[in-house]
Scaffold this active site. Structure first.
Site, PDB file in Angstrom:
ATOM      1  N   ARG A 169      -8.543   3.429   2.948  1.00 63.87           N
ATOM      2  CA  ARG A 169      -9.210   2.418   3.764  1.00 63.87           C
ATOM      3  C   ARG A 169      -9.464   2.990   5.155  1.00 63.87           C
ATOM      4  NH1 ARG A 169      -6.053  -0.840   5.350  1.00 63.87           N
ATOM      5  NH2 ARG A 169      -4.165  -0.295   4.233  1.00 63.87           N
ATOM      6  N   CYS A 190       4.498   0.810   1.074  1.00 66.42           N
ATOM      7  CA  CYS A 190       5.890   0.628   1.493  1.00 66.42           C
ATOM      8  C   CYS A 190       6.733  -0.054   0.424  1.00 66.42           C
ATOM      9  CB  CYS A 190       5.959  -0.153   2.790  1.00 66.42           C
ATOM     10  SG  CYS A 190       5.321   0.792   4.181  1.00 66.42           S
ATOM     11  N   SER A 238       1.072  -1.470   3.402  1.00 71.13           N
ATOM     12  CA  SER A 238       0.545  -0.631   2.330  1.00 71.13           C
ATOM     13  C   SER A 238       1.404   0.622   2.166  1.00 71.13           C
ATOM     14  CB  SER A 238      -0.889  -0.228   2.658  1.00 71.13           C
ATOM     15  OG  SER A 238      -1.690  -1.388   2.648  1.00 71.13           O
ATOM     16  N   ASN A 287       6.442  -1.265  -6.490  1.00 67.19           N
ATOM     17  CA  ASN A 287       7.727  -0.892  -7.080  1.00 67.19           C
ATOM     18  C   ASN A 287       8.690  -2.068  -7.177  1.00 67.19           C
ATOM     19  OD1 ASN A 287       8.369   2.235  -7.608  1.00 67.19           O
ATOM     20  ND2 ASN A 287       6.698   1.995  -6.146  1.00 67.19           N
ATOM     21  N   ASP A 303       0.531  -7.309  -4.921  1.00 63.30           N
ATOM     22  CA  ASP A 303      -0.123  -7.013  -3.641  1.00 63.30           C
ATOM     23  C   ASP A 303      -0.501  -8.240  -2.814  1.00 63.30           C
ATOM     24  OD1 ASP A 303      -1.100  -4.965  -1.874  1.00 63.30           O
ATOM     25  OD2 ASP A 303      -3.137  -5.508  -2.443  1.00 63.30           O
ATOM     26  N   ARG A 357      -4.312   6.798  -6.631  1.00 61.08           N
ATOM     27  CA  ARG A 357      -3.984   5.480  -7.172  1.00 61.08           C
ATOM     28  C   ARG A 357      -4.227   5.382  -8.667  1.00 61.08           C
ATOM     29  NH1 ARG A 357      -2.258   1.306  -3.247  1.00 61.08           N
ATOM     30  NH2 ARG A 357      -2.389   2.433  -1.301  1.00 61.08           N
ATOM     31  N   ARG A 382       9.009   0.421   6.524  1.00 63.33           N
ATOM     32  CA  ARG A 382       9.666   1.732   6.550  1.00 63.33           C
ATOM     33  C   ARG A 382      10.260   1.929   7.923  1.00 63.33           C
ATOM     34  NH1 ARG A 382       8.095   5.827   2.756  1.00 63.33           N
ATOM     35  NH2 ARG A 382       6.748   4.807   1.241  1.00 63.33           N
ATOM     36  N   PHE A 388      14.578   1.472  -5.248  1.00 62.92           N
ATOM     37  CA  PHE A 388      14.026   1.196  -6.582  1.00 62.92           C
ATOM     38  C   PHE A 388      14.897   0.170  -7.330  1.00 62.92           C
ATOM     39  CE2 PHE A 388      12.609   5.416  -5.174  1.00 62.92           C
ATOM     40  CZ  PHE A 388      11.247   5.169  -5.132  1.00 62.92           C
ATOM     41  N   GLY A 389      15.358   0.490  -8.563  1.00 61.66           N
ATOM     42  CA  GLY A 389      16.127  -0.479  -9.355  1.00 61.66           C
ATOM     43  C   GLY A 389      17.382  -0.993  -8.657  1.00 61.66           C
ATOM     44  N   GLU A 390      17.923  -0.186  -7.741  1.00 56.74           N
ATOM     45  CA  GLU A 390      19.132  -0.619  -7.022  1.00 56.74           C
ATOM     46  C   GLU A 390      18.808  -1.720  -6.007  1.00 56.74           C
ATOM     47  OE1 GLU A 390      21.719   0.234  -8.299  1.00 56.74           O
ATOM     48  OE2 GLU A 390      21.547   2.276  -9.114  1.00 56.74           O
ATOM     49  N   GLY A 448      -9.896  -0.361  -1.156  1.00 55.79           N
ATOM     50  CA  GLY A 448     -10.141  -1.601  -0.420  1.00 55.79           C
ATOM     51  C   GLY A 448     -11.474  -1.627   0.311  1.00 55.79           C
ATOM     52  N   HIS A 501      -0.325 -10.734   2.252  1.00 53.55           N
ATOM     53  CA  HIS A 501      -0.196  -9.392   1.663  1.00 53.55           C
ATOM     54  C   HIS A 501       1.189  -9.289   1.007  1.00 53.55           C
ATOM     55  CE1 HIS A 501      -0.531  -4.762   2.485  1.00 53.55           C
ATOM     56  NE2 HIS A 501      -0.890  -5.073   1.264  1.00 53.55           N
ATOM     57  N   LYS A 518      -8.703  -6.501  -0.572  1.00 57.32           N
ATOM     58  CA  LYS A 518      -8.292  -6.767   0.809  1.00 57.32           C
ATOM     59  C   LYS A 518      -9.370  -7.574   1.559  1.00 57.32           C
ATOM     60  CE  LYS A 518      -4.711  -3.882   0.227  1.00 57.32           C
ATOM     61  NZ  LYS A 518      -3.305  -4.268   0.133  1.00 57.32           N
ATOM     62  N   TYR A 549     -14.391   3.822  -2.239  1.00 56.23           N
ATOM     63  CA  TYR A 549     -12.984   3.870  -2.654  1.00 56.23           C
ATOM     64  C   TYR A 549     -12.186   2.628  -2.258  1.00 56.23           C
ATOM     65  CZ  TYR A 549      -8.417   5.953  -3.681  1.00 56.23           C
ATOM     66  OH  TYR A 549      -7.176   6.221  -4.212  1.00 56.23           O
TER      67      TYR A 549
HETATM   68  P1  GDP Z   1       2.844  -0.593  -2.044  1.00 54.79           P
HETATM   69  O1  GDP Z   1       1.636   0.148  -1.615  1.00 54.79           O
HETATM   70  O2  GDP Z   1       3.403  -1.468  -0.962  1.00 54.79           O
HETATM   71  O3  GDP Z   1       2.634  -1.318  -3.328  1.00 54.79           O
HETATM   72  O4  GDP Z   1       3.983   0.507  -2.294  1.00 54.79           O
HETATM   73  P2  GDP Z   1       4.467   1.225  -3.645  1.00 54.79           P
HETATM   74  O5  GDP Z   1       5.408   0.365  -4.412  1.00 54.79           O
HETATM   75  O6  GDP Z   1       3.283   1.745  -4.375  1.00 54.79           O
HETATM   76  O7  GDP Z   1       5.300   2.415  -3.039  1.00 54.79           O
HETATM   77  C1  GDP Z   1       4.746   3.348  -2.141  1.00 54.79           C
HETATM   78  C2  GDP Z   1       5.600   4.590  -2.124  1.00 54.79           C
HETATM   79  O8  GDP Z   1       6.928   4.255  -1.705  1.00 54.79           O
HETATM   80  C3  GDP Z   1       5.723   5.244  -3.495  1.00 54.79           C
HETATM   81  O9  GDP Z   1       5.652   6.635  -3.344  1.00 54.79           O
HETATM   82  C4  GDP Z   1       7.101   4.819  -3.967  1.00 54.79           C
HETATM   83  O10 GDP Z   1       7.679   5.761  -4.847  1.00 54.79           O
HETATM   84  C5  GDP Z   1       7.884   4.684  -2.663  1.00 54.79           C
HETATM   85  N1  GDP Z   1       8.955   3.642  -2.780  1.00 54.79           N
HETATM   86  C6  GDP Z   1       8.811   2.396  -3.284  1.00 54.79           C
HETATM   87  N2  GDP Z   1       9.989   1.717  -3.296  1.00 54.79           N
HETATM   88  C7  GDP Z   1      10.910   2.569  -2.767  1.00 54.79           C
HETATM   89  C8  GDP Z   1      12.326   2.460  -2.503  1.00 54.79           C
HETATM   90  O11 GDP Z   1      12.978   1.444  -2.770  1.00 54.79           O
HETATM   91  N3  GDP Z   1      12.913   3.545  -1.924  1.00 54.79           N
HETATM   92  C9  GDP Z   1      12.223   4.692  -1.621  1.00 54.79           C
HETATM   93  N4  GDP Z   1      12.884   5.694  -1.056  1.00 54.79           N
HETATM   94  N5  GDP Z   1      10.889   4.824  -1.862  1.00 54.79           N
HETATM   95  C10 GDP Z   1      10.239   3.786  -2.419  1.00 54.79           C
HETATM   96  P1  PGA Z   2      -1.266  -1.303  -1.115  1.00 57.18           P
HETATM   97  O1  PGA Z   2      -2.837  -1.571  -1.224  1.00 57.18           O
HETATM   98  O2  PGA Z   2      -0.999   0.078  -0.575  1.00 57.18           O
HETATM   99  O3  PGA Z   2      -0.810  -2.367  -0.193  1.00 57.18           O
HETATM  100  O4  PGA Z   2      -0.768  -1.433  -2.527  1.00 57.18           O
HETATM  101  C1  PGA Z   2      -3.906  -0.757  -1.081  1.00 57.18           C
HETATM  102  C2  PGA Z   2      -4.467  -0.556   0.308  1.00 57.18           C
HETATM  103  O5  PGA Z   2      -3.753  -0.672   1.309  1.00 57.18           O
HETATM  104  O6  PGA Z   2      -5.667  -0.282   0.377  1.00 57.18           O
HETATM  105 MN    MN Z   3       0.773  -1.420  -4.200  1.00 58.38          MN
END
Ligand code: GDP
Ligand code: PGA
Ligand code: MN
Length: 622
Positions: free
Chosen positions: A87, A288, A286, A292, A311, A405, A436, A530-532, A237, A264, A244, A235
């Site tokens: 974006r 962050c 985005s 996941n 999202d 993506r 973050r 992640f899962g934790e 958004g 969001h 978005k 590409y």
């Molecule tokens: P989104 O854009 O907000 O949906 O974020 P994503 O879920 O796609 O995650 C973006 C990046 O952050 C990816 O590379 C993930 O592997 C990483 N990530 C997501 N959750 C975690 C987490 O709990 N811990 C860590 N260290 N990295 C994470």
């Molecule tokens: P996301 O969305 O990174 O919040 O999943 C895509 C974007 O920011 O364009």
């Molecule tokens: Mn995402």
């Protein structure tokens, strides 16, 4: 007879699929006006069928715009022009008569809370871009619904585009096709006009067969006219205008007018070992962690997570006072790097078929590859990078673009929630903010009240990511993870959020803040993530049902000793993970105050001002 008179419509474009007669009058007028302006050779009215989809994919393959991934089923790879990978916030604008309807007027300098363009400047920019911009190309007419067709919370749009990649992506990301036109009738819709800005014959050769026009890229929103107008980028958004542009920028403005919230946020359902279920919505900037968290495989035995959306959430209080949320989207546009069987097994299962990948790397046997995919390569297998060059780990550059993506149907997610398409939406009991934050911000804390929670959202900050054009890892203010997506003045947005507490009977969700990204002195994550993260969700779940203890701190409530389940986690430095330092928070509170006073200025609601002063006061007494 001259061609433009053949159909009596004053243009010569040939309709190659569908008929203009079949369109509702309001849509037909939009199409005809745009055809006169953009002058495409052909018009294709999308029906949304599988046959149409396959024909477009085959056509793009023939033109070298995408290639088929042999190892997967009906999966495709697009490599973009390297100038069109994210974006572009600096070229994304909102056009209103008054600047203050778009952004608060800052004390000094430019607003960091969105970009306003005057109507006059927009007219000039529009005229310099659109006339004749689709010459030699096909204009696709995409009727789409954001939200399940027929839900009272859903909204309809029509996107006109000259990119077949956008059509096949919109078919994944939205409900698209003939049924939408039937549902629309003569009703209201958002007009979306998109062009890659490369009329034929080309003036310059394409890079990677990816048409785009970076010099002239502009993504404009005209909320008063319910129009979105995007030029120059193909590409994400920038071009999938339902996402978005519509579901956040346009929708937040509609939500303000109509009394709901467009955010969001991911939406997830979580069920405890006793079978009790709650829904959460979570806003992270985005890249962050939304996708996941939304699809997480919980490490805690007996707990279940189900995904409603990853999202965007549209939320409205119902008659009973429940905050009901729908996911307006139909697919996931997720960050590829970091996605692995260990980190996000449900995403890995989702993307095995019917998925369009963009800017990931490819293996020589026709599979996907990226940083953190955690898959050993069989002997002899080579990798082609997103730059379409042979790649080895010694190259020193990533093989996949950091913002590469997958675009994949939500219905394929193995843990999709049974209610994910429910027209009335799911009841939200908890709202989570996060970002973050390598330093200073604890793993989780709870806001003391709705007003405090709204302040926590306003005070969000996060490290910049590759999702937009920002360079480096600076910590940016990103209130509500909406900084790039506000459709109107952020001060009024805050007032709108605060006003929810005045709704008679509203059951206000509890508000939390999380940080999965705190680092130790050697730069390693203190929390496995992640899962934790299910452990943190468990604590929040039990806080809502009144079963978990909390300790008061100057910034909010954190788990009391033993309330966060750490069984089986091994060595975790909880001391450091939850440490709240006076020095850090004095500076943090000061920065937040300065930011809000400078940037929101006269539009800052008194309730938020009070919260920032109260935070400073509490921190000073630490
Ligand atoms: P989104 O854009 O907000 O949906 O974020 P994503 O879920 O796609 O995650 C973006 C990046 O952050 C990816 O590379 C993930 O592997 C990483 N990530 C997501 N959750 C975690 C987490 O709990 N811990 C860590 N260290 N990295 C994470
Ligand atoms: P996301 O969305 O990174 O919040 O999943 C895509 C974007 O920011 O364009
Ligand atoms: Mn995402």
């Amino acid at each position: 007879m001259p061609p433009q008179l053949q159909n009596g419509l004053n243009f010569s474009a040939k309709v190659i699929q569908g008929t203009l007669d079949s369109l509702p009058q309001v849509v037909r007028a939009f199409v005809e006006n745009s055809v006169r302006l953009c002058q495409p050779d052909h018009i294709h009215i999308c029906d949304g069928s599988e046959g149409e989809n396959q024909q477009l994919l085959d056509q793009m393959e023939g033109e070298g715009m995408i290639r088929k991934l042999r190892k997967l089923s009906n999966c495709w790879l697009a490599l973009t022009d390297p100038r069109d990978v994210a974006r572009i916030e600096s070229k994304t604008v909102i056009v209103t008569q008054e600047q203050r309807d778009t952004v608060p007027v800052p004390k000094t300098g430019l607003s960091q809370l969105g970009r306003w363009m005057s109507e006059e400047d927009f007219e000039k920019a529009f005229k310099a871009r659109f006339p004749g911009c689709m010459k030699g190309r096909t204009m696709y007419v995409i009727p789409f619904s954001m939200g399940p067709l027929g839900s009272p919370l859903s909204k309809i749009g029509v996107e006109l585009t000259d990119s077949p990649y956008v059509v096949t992506s919109m078919r994944i990301m939205t409900r698209m096709g003939t049924a939408v036109l039937e549902a629309l009738g003569d009703g209201e819709f958002v007009k979306c006009l998109h062009s890659v800005g490369c009329p034929l014959p080309l003036k310059k050769p394409l890079v990677n067969n990816w048409p785009c026009n970076p010099e002239l890229t502009l993504i404009a929103h005209l909320p008063d006219r319910r129009e979105i107008i995007s030029f120059g980028s193909g590409y994400g958004g920038n071009s999938l205008l339902g996402k978005k542009c519509f579901a956040l920028r346009m929708a937040s403005r509609l939500a303000k007018e109509e009394g709901w919230l467009a955010e969001h946020m991911l939406i997830l359902g979580i069920t405890n070992p006793k079978g009790q279920k709650k829904y959460f919505a979570a806003a992270f900037p985005s890249a962050c962690g939304k996708t996941n968290l939304a699809m997480m495989n919980p490490s805690l035995p007996g707990w279940k997570i189900e995904c409603v959306g990853d999202d965007i959430a549209w939320m409205k209080f119902d008659q009973q006072g429940n905050l009901r949320a729908i996911n307006p989207e139909n697919g996931f546009f997720g960050v590829a790097p970091g996605t692995s069987v260990k980190t996000n097994p449900n995403a890995i299962k989702t993307i095995q078929k019917n998925t369009i990948f963009t800017n990931v790397a490819e293996t020589s046997d026709g599979d996907i590859y990226w940083e953190g995919i955690d898959q050993p390569l069989a002997p002899g297998i080579k990798i082609t990078s997103w730059k379409n060059k042979e790649w080895t780990p010694q190259d020193g550059e990533p093989c996949a673009h950091p913002n590469s993506r997958f675009c994949t149907p939500a219905s394929q997610c193995p843990i999709i929630d049974p209610a994910w398409e429910s027209p009335e939406g799911v009841p939200i009991e908890g709202i989570i903010f996060g970002g973050r934050r390598p330093a200073g911000v604890p793993l989780v804390y709870e806001a003391a009240s709705w007003q405090h929670g709204v302040f926590v959202g306003a005070a969000m900050r996060s490290e910049a990511t590759a999702a937009a054009e920002h360079q480096g890892k600076v910590i940016m203010h990103d209130p509500f993870a909406m900084r790039p997506f506000f459709g109107y003045n952020f001060g009024r947005y805050l007032a709108h959020w605060l006003s929810m507490a005045q709704r008679p009977g509203a059951k206000l969700p509890k508000i939390f803040h999380v940080n999965w990204f705190r680092k130790d002195k050697d730069g390693r994550f203190l929390w496995p993530g992640f899962g934790e993260n299910s452990r943190v969700l468990e604590w929040m779940f039990n806080r809502i049902s009144g079963e978990a203890g909390a300790k008061i701190t100057p910034i909010g409530l954190i788990p009391e000793e033993g309330a966060l389940n750490l069984t089986g986690l091994g060595d975790i430095d909880t001391e450091e993970l939850f440490h709240i330092s006076k020095e850090f928070w004095e500076k943090e509170a000061e920065d937040i105050q300065q930011y809000l006073e400078e940037q929101v200025n006269a539009d800052l609601p008194a309730g938020i001002e009070r919260e920032v002063l109260a935070l400073k006061q509490r921190v000073s007494q630490m």
